[in-house]
Design a protein around this motif. Structure first.
Motif, short mmCIF file in Angstrom:
data_model
loop_
_atom_site.label_atom_id
_atom_site.label_comp_id
_atom_site.label_asym_id
_atom_site.label_seq_id
_atom_site.Cartn_x
_atom_site.Cartn_y
_atom_site.Cartn_z
N ILE A 44 -11.18 -12.81 0.71
CA ILE A 44 -10.71 -13.01 2.09
C ILE A 44 -9.19 -12.86 2.15
O ILE A 44 -8.65 -12.25 3.08
N LEU A 45 -8.51 -13.40 1.15
CA LEU A 45 -7.06 -13.22 1.08
C LEU A 45 -6.71 -11.73 0.97
O LEU A 45 -5.81 -11.24 1.67
N GLY A 46 -7.42 -11.02 0.11
CA GLY A 46 -7.16 -9.58 -0.04
C GLY A 46 -7.42 -8.81 1.23
O GLY A 46 -6.66 -7.90 1.59
N LEU A 90 -11.66 -7.39 -4.40
CA LEU A 90 -10.24 -7.72 -4.25
C LEU A 90 -9.38 -6.51 -4.61
O LEU A 90 -8.39 -6.21 -3.92
N TYR A 91 -9.76 -5.81 -5.67
CA TYR A 91 -9.00 -4.62 -6.07
C TYR A 91 -9.12 -3.51 -5.02
O TYR A 91 -8.17 -2.76 -4.79
N VAL A 92 -10.29 -3.42 -4.39
CA VAL A 92 -10.44 -2.45 -3.30
C VAL A 92 -9.48 -2.78 -2.16
O VAL A 92 -8.83 -1.89 -1.60
N MET A 93 -9.37 -4.06 -1.84
CA MET A 93 -8.44 -4.48 -0.78
C MET A 93 -6.99 -4.18 -1.17
O MET A 93 -6.18 -3.76 -0.33
N LEU A 94 -6.66 -4.40 -2.43
CA LEU A 94 -5.30 -4.08 -2.89
C LEU A 94 -5.03 -2.58 -2.80
O LEU A 94 -3.94 -2.16 -2.40
N LEU A 95 -6.03 -1.77 -3.15
CA LEU A 95 -5.86 -0.32 -3.06
C LEU A 95 -5.66 0.12 -1.61
O LEU A 95 -4.84 1.00 -1.32
N ILE A 96 -6.41 -0.49 -0.69
CA ILE A 96 -6.24 -0.16 0.72
C ILE A 96 -4.86 -0.57 1.20
O ILE A 96 -4.19 0.16 1.94
#
Length: 748
Positions: A74-76, A244-250
């Protein structure tokens, strides 16, 4: 036909009306906002695709294992939403000055809408992980994760606000002047319009800069804390989820690409073209690639392996009455579901047929996910020639352990650095985990029996020569010529004639870790990258042809071709032996084909399925889908035909008695037509057992296993239930196998 014409005319009228009514500035802003729009659509669409069209690929990405993972995701998602929002603010606020377009009417200058838009973009991911994670945890834990996730998002915004105030131009003397000089330097050949106003950096750019600093801090902390290693996972160990890594990549993509398009659109330069051209140049000049690690092995065999001697050693583990019976196992590919099914079948057969079955296995030829299951199975063998029954659970858990998080880490860090023109960073910052392929190796190693000491092919060779384990062959494919690569401790004959290389021939004097061999065999598209031997080792030896290695399923997804060639070599006529007799007297051969998919239908369905509106899909993806769908029926039919040919060939060559050859394909159980119909009934009519079927089947009853390297608890349980189902079937394959092994062949 008339209805279609009317519908077409309506669509044309709608498009033309929209084009005429909307001002040209609207379409200009759509172009300028293409990156944040794309990233925003991705944030919204991913959760819906995970529950719909791409369920088999994406669903397990949203199934999290703990409240902490929900909170981190959720944070990501919140951070990704804010990243998209800041880029939107930069373009909406700066486009009039930079590109000379009119201001878009109705756009508020208040920053409240920033946060409202960010929350709206994060909401689909938040709701989806909360919903789908019910497969892994109870409702109370999910609510805790939701609470802490929302709280973390608020804390992040608060920290951003504090950092923004701390770094404001009013409190840091000379900061604005320095930033203006930097912007002026980079825009001296274009224009600083849209960046600077009255000698001050525009607030939207300063906000984005501060946000990038905070995001960079999160990115680096996640990099260090969650780097994959080969240590066994602790019971309460916190792992960052792949989502979470997907969110960081976005987040990174939105900020980086959005900023670049805002800069280069002034000069009418395509960022995509520039990016691809520069990346291709760097990859070419710096020899950027994905690698696997070779080790030295001075004792590697130089001559062809004597398969008969190895089989004799293996069968010496048997009781005297059982030394004339040989088992050959072929384990098909199919991702993590194949790994789990292979492990379950092999350990389950030992329980059903006894230790004599396992000690009779002379060869395991595996592909892709089947290689991973076979690796964990062989890892638990002892000098008695079989794994203890007490360790069956460890074998299954290792084969079905989640490795998607390690893949996500590899994508977000070393693999991302290659794409953004920093290919040297992995060797500097992550020399032991240089890409997602090595990350998944580290994760697999953590579930091996001795995680601190990786086993190698040389270790396997010693075990094979002692007869402790059957000969393993992990099948892979060489990209450059399409030949098979047999990752095995043995040296096979006639490679040029049969279009393959074994590891010992292709990499003379070299060795690799077993987990590396399994990874090469299971180079599942995009989960693990196609790779080649590391130049720093292989390049020193000119005898080594440095091919790229891909998944073994490209050539043969069943492992049967290698097994058949091995049997032909073993059963072929031999010159008379002098001295000690080493050729085993094989009278019975059992060939097992472990298939992680249901048995193909023997006849077309009497009732055709309801027509789907998939014309565009079939016109574009249909050819690839057809190639994928025909593979398993072809392999099933071909394997059966080749067994029959092998039986006839052996009859024609045998003068002093026949070798009895039996072939048993073991399929993952299919659901009945009643179950298929039941999945479409009203909710109150669907039984809990029928609901569970949907782990691997669609609502139409089509087999849809997860294509990510992650299984949920329910999916793992379905594999166990699937095995129990075929064991209980009194007319099924396992019952027939028990009758053959225990009664007819008397291998008790």
């Amino acid at each position: 036909m008339l209805k279609k014409i009317i519908l077409w005319l309506g669509l044309v009228a709608l498009v033309v009306t929209g084009w005429l009514l909307l001002p040209s500035a609207f379409w200009q802003y759509v172009f300028f906002l293409r990156i944040p729009l794309l990233m925003g659509v991705l944030l919204i669409a991913l959760p819906f695709l995970a529950k719909g069209a791409l369920k088999s690929m994406l669903k397990n990405l949203f199934v999290l294992r703990s409240a902490v993972q929900i909170a981190l995701t959720i944070l990501g998602a919140t951070v990704a939403g804010i990243a998209v929002t800041f880029v939107v603010a930069i373009i909406l606020g700066g486009a009039p000055a930079r590109f000379g377009v009119p201001e878009l009417p109705g756009v508020s200058s208040s920053k409240v809408w920033y946060y409202a838009l960010a929350i709206a973009l994060a909401l689909p991911t938040t709701l989806t992980v909360f919903d789908l994670s019910r497969e892994e945890m109870e409702k109370g834990k999910r609510w805790s994760g939701l609470f802490f996730g929302v709280s973390s998002g608020i804390i992040f915004l608060f920290l951003f606000k504090l950092t923004r105030n701390f770094l404001s131009v009013d409190k840091v003397p000379g900061l604005n002047e320095s930033l203006v000089k930097v912007v002026s330097f980079f825009t001296k050949h274009s224009s600083a319009k849209g960046y600077i106003n009255n000698s001050l950096l525009i607030d939207n750019h300063f906000d984005a800069l501060v946000f990038f600093i905070v995001l960079l801090g999160i990115y680096l902390i996640t990099f260090k804390v969650f780097m994959p290693n080969s240590l066994p996972p602790k019971k309460n160990q916190i792992e960052a989820p792949a989502l979470l890594y997907v969110m960081l990549l976005i987040s990174v993509s939105a900020l980086l690409l959005g900023s670049l398009t805002f800069f280069f659109d002034y000069s009418r330069i395509s960022v995509l073209f520039f990016w691809v051209a520069l990346a291709a140049t760097i990859y070419r000049l710096l020899n950027v690639d994905h690698y696997f690690t070779l080790k030295d092995d001075p004792e590697q065999p130089q001559e062809q392996t004597d398969f008969a001697a190895l089989v004799q050693k293996r069968l010496d583990k048997q009781e005297p009455f059982a030394k004339d019976t040989l088992v050959v196992v072929c384990a098909s590919g199919g991702g993590i579901q194949a790994a789990g099914w292979t492990a379950q079948v092999l350990t389950g057969l030992q329980e059903e047929l006894g230790e004599s079955f396992t000690k009779a296995i002379g060869l395991i030829s595996s592909v892709s996910g089947g290689s991973v299951g076979a690796m964990y199975y062989l890892d638990r063998f002892t000098d008695k020639g079989f794994p203890p029954t007490s360790e069956s659970e460890e074998i299954f858990e290792g084969a079905t352990a989640n490795s998607l998080d390690a893949v996500g880490w590899g994508l977000a860090y070393p693999d991302l650095w290659r794409v953004i023109f920093l290919p040297f960073l992995p060797d500097i910052l992550t020399p032991k985990v240089r890409d997602r392929g090595i990350a998944i190796e580290k994760d697999w190693q953590g579930h091996m029996k001795t995680p601190e000491r990786p086993k190698t092919l040389a270790d396997w060779r010693a075990e094979v020569e002692e007869g402790n384990i059957p000969l393993p062959v992990l099948n892979a494919t060489l990209v450059e010529n399409g030949w098979r690569l047999l990752v095995t401790p043995a040296k096979f004959p006639n490679p040029e004639q049969k279009k393959f290389f074994d590891f010992n021939s292709l990499y003379p004097g070299k060795d690799i870790d077993v987990v590396t061999g399994a990874r090469l065999s299971a180079t599942f598209p995009y989960i693990s990258p196609i790779c080649r031997a590391d130049d720093r080792v292989a390049g020193k030896d000119r005898k080594i042809a440095n091919y790229h290695v891909a998944d073994g399923g490209y050539f043969d997804n069943s492992g049967f071709v290698t097994a058949l060639e091995w049997l032909e070599e073993l059963l072929g006529e031999k010159p008379p032996q002098t001295g000690e007799e080493t050729t085993p007297e094989i009278k019975r051969i059992l060939i097992l084909q472990i298939n992680p998919f249901p048995v193909p239908e023997s006849k077309p369905q009497e009732q055709p399925k309801k027509e789907k509106k998939r014309g565009l899909f079939m016109a574009t993806i249909g050819p690839l889908l057809g190639l994928f769908k025909v593979r398993e029926p072809i392999l099933t039919s071909r394997n059966l035909t080749e067994v029959e040919l092998l039986q006839e060939w052996k009859k024609g060559r045998q003068n002093d008695g026949k070798v009895e050859i039996k072939y048993f394909p073991i399929f993952f159980p299919s659901i009945t037509e009643e179950a298929k119909l039941g999945l479409k009934t009203a909710e109150q009519e669907v039984t809990p057992e029928l609901k569970a079927k949907q782990s691997f089947y669609s609502a139409e009853g089509e087999y849809e296993p997860p294509l990510s390297w992650k299984l949920t608890k329910r999916e793992k349980e379905e594999i166990r239930k699937g095995w129990n189902k075929i064991v209980r079937d009194k007319e099924g394959t396992i019952e027939k196998l028990k009758n053959l092994w225990l009664d007819k062949w008397n291998m008790k």
